[in-house]
Scaffold this motif. Sequence first.
Motif, PDB file in Angstrom:
ATOM      1  N   LYS A  14     -31.038 -41.709  25.113  1.00 18.32           N
ATOM      2  CA  LYS A  14     -32.484 -41.857  24.972  1.00 18.32           C
ATOM      3  C   LYS A  14     -32.944 -43.249  25.392  1.00 18.32           C
ATOM      4  O   LYS A  14     -34.004 -43.406  26.039  1.00 18.32           O
ATOM      5  CB  LYS A  14     -32.887 -41.584  23.524  1.00 18.32           C
ATOM      6  CG  LYS A  14     -34.373 -41.754  23.245  1.00 18.32           C
ATOM      7  CD  LYS A  14     -34.675 -41.469  21.779  1.00 18.32           C
ATOM      8  CE  LYS A  14     -36.156 -41.672  21.478  1.00 18.32           C
ATOM      9  NZ  LYS A  14     -36.461 -41.414  20.041  1.00 18.32           N
ATOM     10  N   LEU A  15     -32.154 -44.269  25.053  1.00  9.89           N
ATOM     11  CA  LEU A  15     -32.529 -45.647  25.344  1.00  9.89           C
ATOM     12  C   LEU A  15     -32.077 -46.102  26.733  1.00  9.89           C
ATOM     13  O   LEU A  15     -32.399 -47.222  27.148  1.00  9.89           O
ATOM     14  CB  LEU A  15     -31.935 -46.585  24.291  1.00  9.89           C
ATOM     15  CG  LEU A  15     -32.450 -46.422  22.862  1.00  9.89           C
ATOM     16  CD1 LEU A  15     -31.688 -47.340  21.921  1.00  9.89           C
ATOM     17  CD2 LEU A  15     -33.936 -46.696  22.785  1.00  9.89           C
TER      18      LEU A  15
ATOM     19  N   LEU B   5     -28.583 -41.303  21.042  1.00  6.04           N
ATOM     20  CA  LEU B   5     -29.453 -42.474  21.031  1.00  6.04           C
ATOM     21  C   LEU B   5     -29.245 -43.321  22.282  1.00  6.04           C
ATOM     22  O   LEU B   5     -30.217 -43.801  22.891  1.00  6.04           O
ATOM     23  CB  LEU B   5     -29.190 -43.311  19.781  1.00  6.04           C
ATOM     24  CG  LEU B   5     -30.023 -44.589  19.652  1.00  6.04           C
ATOM     25  CD1 LEU B   5     -31.516 -44.279  19.636  1.00  6.04           C
ATOM     26  CD2 LEU B   5     -29.617 -45.372  18.398  1.00  6.04           C
TER      27      LEU B   5
ATOM     28  N   ARG C  32     -30.637 -49.921  18.365  1.00  3.44           N
ATOM     29  CA  ARG C  32     -32.046 -50.070  18.730  1.00  3.44           C
ATOM     30  C   ARG C  32     -32.420 -51.552  18.862  1.00  3.44           C
ATOM     31  O   ARG C  32     -33.151 -51.948  19.775  1.00  3.44           O
ATOM     32  CB  ARG C  32     -32.926 -49.386  17.682  1.00  3.44           C
ATOM     33  CG  ARG C  32     -32.726 -47.865  17.604  1.00  3.44           C
ATOM     34  CD  ARG C  32     -33.647 -47.231  16.556  1.00  3.44           C
ATOM     35  NE  ARG C  32     -33.424 -45.802  16.462  1.00  3.44           N
ATOM     36  CZ  ARG C  32     -32.750 -45.199  15.475  1.00  3.44           C
ATOM     37  NH1 ARG C  32     -32.238 -45.921  14.488  1.00  3.44           N
ATOM     38  NH2 ARG C  32     -32.581 -43.888  15.465  1.00  3.44           N
ATOM     39  N   TYR C  33     -31.913 -52.341  17.947  1.00  5.74           N
ATOM     40  CA  TYR C  33     -32.178 -53.778  17.995  1.00  5.74           C
ATOM     41  C   TYR C  33     -31.536 -54.399  19.232  1.00  5.74           C
ATOM     42  O   TYR C  33     -32.150 -55.254  19.905  1.00  5.74           O
ATOM     43  CB  TYR C  33     -31.657 -54.450  16.729  1.00  5.74           C
ATOM     44  CG  TYR C  33     -31.901 -55.943  16.687  1.00  5.74           C
ATOM     45  CD1 TYR C  33     -33.138 -56.444  16.308  1.00  5.74           C
ATOM     46  CD2 TYR C  33     -30.895 -56.830  17.055  1.00  5.74           C
ATOM     47  CE1 TYR C  33     -33.374 -57.813  16.297  1.00  5.74           C
ATOM     48  CE2 TYR C  33     -31.118 -58.203  17.041  1.00  5.74           C
ATOM     49  CZ  TYR C  33     -32.355 -58.687  16.660  1.00  5.74           C
ATOM     50  OH  TYR C  33     -32.581 -60.036  16.656  1.00  5.74           O
TER      51      TYR C  33
ATOM     52  N   HIS D 113     -30.982 -53.047  22.058  1.00  8.49           N
ATOM     53  CA  HIS D 113     -31.820 -52.680  23.197  1.00  8.49           C
ATOM     54  C   HIS D 113     -33.047 -53.585  23.264  1.00  8.49           C
ATOM     55  O   HIS D 113     -33.452 -54.054  24.338  1.00  8.49           O
ATOM     56  CB  HIS D 113     -32.237 -51.213  23.083  1.00  8.49           C
ATOM     57  CG  HIS D 113     -33.066 -50.734  24.232  1.00  8.49           C
ATOM     58  ND1 HIS D 113     -34.441 -50.880  24.268  1.00  8.49           N
ATOM     59  CD2 HIS D 113     -32.719 -50.120  25.390  1.00  8.49           C
ATOM     60  CE1 HIS D 113     -34.905 -50.372  25.394  1.00  8.49           C
ATOM     61  NE2 HIS D 113     -33.881 -49.910  26.093  1.00  8.49           N
ATOM     62  N   ASP D 114     -33.637 -53.868  22.117  1.00 10.32           N
ATOM     63  CA  ASP D 114     -34.823 -54.709  22.056  1.00 10.32           C
ATOM     64  C   ASP D 114     -34.534 -56.128  22.531  1.00 10.32           C
ATOM     65  O   ASP D 114     -35.419 -56.797  23.079  1.00 10.32           O
ATOM     66  CB  ASP D 114     -35.356 -54.737  20.623  1.00 10.32           C
ATOM     67  CG  ASP D 114     -36.782 -55.258  20.544  1.00 10.32           C
ATOM     68  OD1 ASP D 114     -37.579 -54.945  21.445  1.00 10.32           O
ATOM     69  OD2 ASP D 114     -37.101 -55.973  19.587  1.00 10.32           O
TER      70      ASP D 114
ATOM     71  N   LEU E   8     -40.781 -47.517  16.826  1.00  9.70           N
ATOM     72  CA  LEU E   8     -39.823 -46.828  17.699  1.00  9.70           C
ATOM     73  C   LEU E   8     -38.406 -47.266  17.413  1.00  9.70           C
ATOM     74  O   LEU E   8     -37.483 -46.471  17.354  1.00  9.70           O
ATOM     75  CB  LEU E   8     -40.175 -47.124  19.165  1.00  9.70           C
ATOM     76  CG  LEU E   8     -39.191 -46.608  20.234  1.00  9.70           C
ATOM     77  CD1 LEU E   8     -39.159 -45.087  20.223  1.00  9.70           C
ATOM     78  CD2 LEU E   8     -39.581 -47.114  21.608  1.00  9.70           C
ATOM     79  N   TYR E   9     -38.215 -48.590  17.214  1.00  7.66           N
ATOM     80  CA  TYR E   9     -36.864 -49.104  17.057  1.00  7.66           C
ATOM     81  C   TYR E   9     -36.310 -48.909  15.652  1.00  7.66           C
ATOM     82  O   TYR E   9     -35.106 -49.000  15.442  1.00  7.66           O
ATOM     83  CB  TYR E   9     -36.805 -50.584  17.457  1.00  7.66           C
ATOM     84  CG  TYR E   9     -36.925 -50.774  18.943  1.00  7.66           C
ATOM     85  CD1 TYR E   9     -35.984 -50.204  19.785  1.00  7.66           C
ATOM     86  CD2 TYR E   9     -37.968 -51.483  19.499  1.00  7.66           C
ATOM     87  CE1 TYR E   9     -36.085 -50.349  21.153  1.00  7.66           C
ATOM     88  CE2 TYR E   9     -38.079 -51.634  20.865  1.00  7.66           C
ATOM     89  CZ  TYR E   9     -37.128 -51.055  21.690  1.00  7.66           C
ATOM     90  OH  TYR E   9     -37.234 -51.200  23.037  1.00  7.66           O
TER      91      TYR E   9
ATOM     92  N   TYR F  54     -36.486 -50.701  12.855  1.00  6.45           N
ATOM     93  CA  TYR F  54     -36.115 -51.832  12.029  1.00  6.45           C
ATOM     94  C   TYR F  54     -37.325 -52.756  11.955  1.00  6.45           C
ATOM     95  O   TYR F  54     -38.259 -52.663  12.739  1.00  6.45           O
ATOM     96  CB  TYR F  54     -34.919 -52.591  12.617  1.00  6.45           C
ATOM     97  CG  TYR F  54     -35.192 -53.164  13.982  1.00  6.45           C
ATOM     98  CD1 TYR F  54     -35.763 -54.418  14.129  1.00  6.45           C
ATOM     99  CD2 TYR F  54     -34.903 -52.433  15.122  1.00  6.45           C
ATOM    100  CE1 TYR F  54     -36.045 -54.934  15.369  1.00  6.45           C
ATOM    101  CE2 TYR F  54     -35.185 -52.940  16.377  1.00  6.45           C
ATOM    102  CZ  TYR F  54     -35.748 -54.201  16.497  1.00  6.45           C
ATOM    103  OH  TYR F  54     -36.028 -54.689  17.731  1.00  6.45           O
TER     104      TYR F  54
ATOM    105  N   ASP G 258     -29.542 -48.327  13.942  1.00  3.03           N
ATOM    106  CA  ASP G 258     -30.590 -49.339  13.943  1.00  3.03           C
ATOM    107  C   ASP G 258     -30.148 -50.584  14.711  1.00  3.03           C
ATOM    108  O   ASP G 258     -30.953 -51.228  15.396  1.00  3.03           O
ATOM    109  CB  ASP G 258     -30.975 -49.711  12.518  1.00  3.03           C
ATOM    110  CG  ASP G 258     -31.907 -48.693  11.877  1.00  3.03           C
ATOM    111  OD1 ASP G 258     -32.469 -47.861  12.613  1.00  3.03           O
ATOM    112  OD2 ASP G 258     -32.064 -48.721  10.636  1.00  3.03           O
TER     113      ASP G 258
END
Length: 304
Positions: A94-95, A91, A62-63, A65-66, A23-24, A26, A59
């Motif tokens: 979405k997150l 993005l 996304r990271y 967010h993680d 999903l993320y 990376y 990316d």
Amino acid sequence: MNRSTFIKQGFLAAGAAVTANSLYGYNSSSSKMADTTFKLNYAPHDGMFKELAGASFLDQIRYMHDRGFRAIEDNGMSGRPIAEQKAIGDLLSKLGMQMGVFVLDKGGNGANTLATNNKDHLEIFIKGCKQAVEISKRCGGKFTTVVPGDFHRALPIEQQTANVIDALRRGAEILEPHGIVMVLEPLSDTPDLFLRTSQQTYLICRAVNSPSCKILYDVYHMQRNEGDLIKNMELTWNEIAYIQTGDNPGRKEPTTGEINYKNLFKFLHEKGYKDPVGMEHGISKPGKEGEERLVQAYREVDDF
């Protein structure tokens, strides 16, 4: 626990980790799921996690967010292609992340000044306000940074202040119907800049008298220019709309300098501040180790 149950749970955990990494977008070095969110809404910028997440800003988001971040900021958003602005906004939506500040294009922070009532400079600023409306629609950001420009030694400070107020009122007329806030940032980069302190900025915001003209309180710059951080934030609080960080000296992550960020963030939390806290600073160590240390530093000062 019997062996079959243990194996089944192991497969489920592994599958969850693979799904998260897919999903993320990376390759995470850890199999654990996303970190817990922070108490405050810290906002990294492009490049802060390039070693761990790759060169792609998407990316990196996304990271982020993680790792528990729920906002970003991007000073250079105005210069990105339209498609990229929209991709970033999509993005973030979405997150469930928030867009922090982007810099309003007024032709530069210094010589292109609003303090002299220069017609050409004013036209560039007005054009930048109109562009900010469109950028905001694409990326979802509601904050845009404005630096009035240089101090002009041939004009009385009162005259320059009036000129800045007049220009900002015109900008607010454009931004206010769209719910966009230009945040004025007093800086310490050079003594030639017109805007230097939180009290000076407070006075200007009160004079403009618009919800679209507020203070960007950059802790690093204000520590250098005036100190007494919490007291000055308290005095100007009803005009502060956005916070940025950076320790002093060095303008690196919290815990690397003299500022007691744990106390300061506790103050913000008790004030009920929910908007992004922009991480506008460098990283004290290079490579992946430095990026991991960056997250750890914010975990430390967020523990109040």
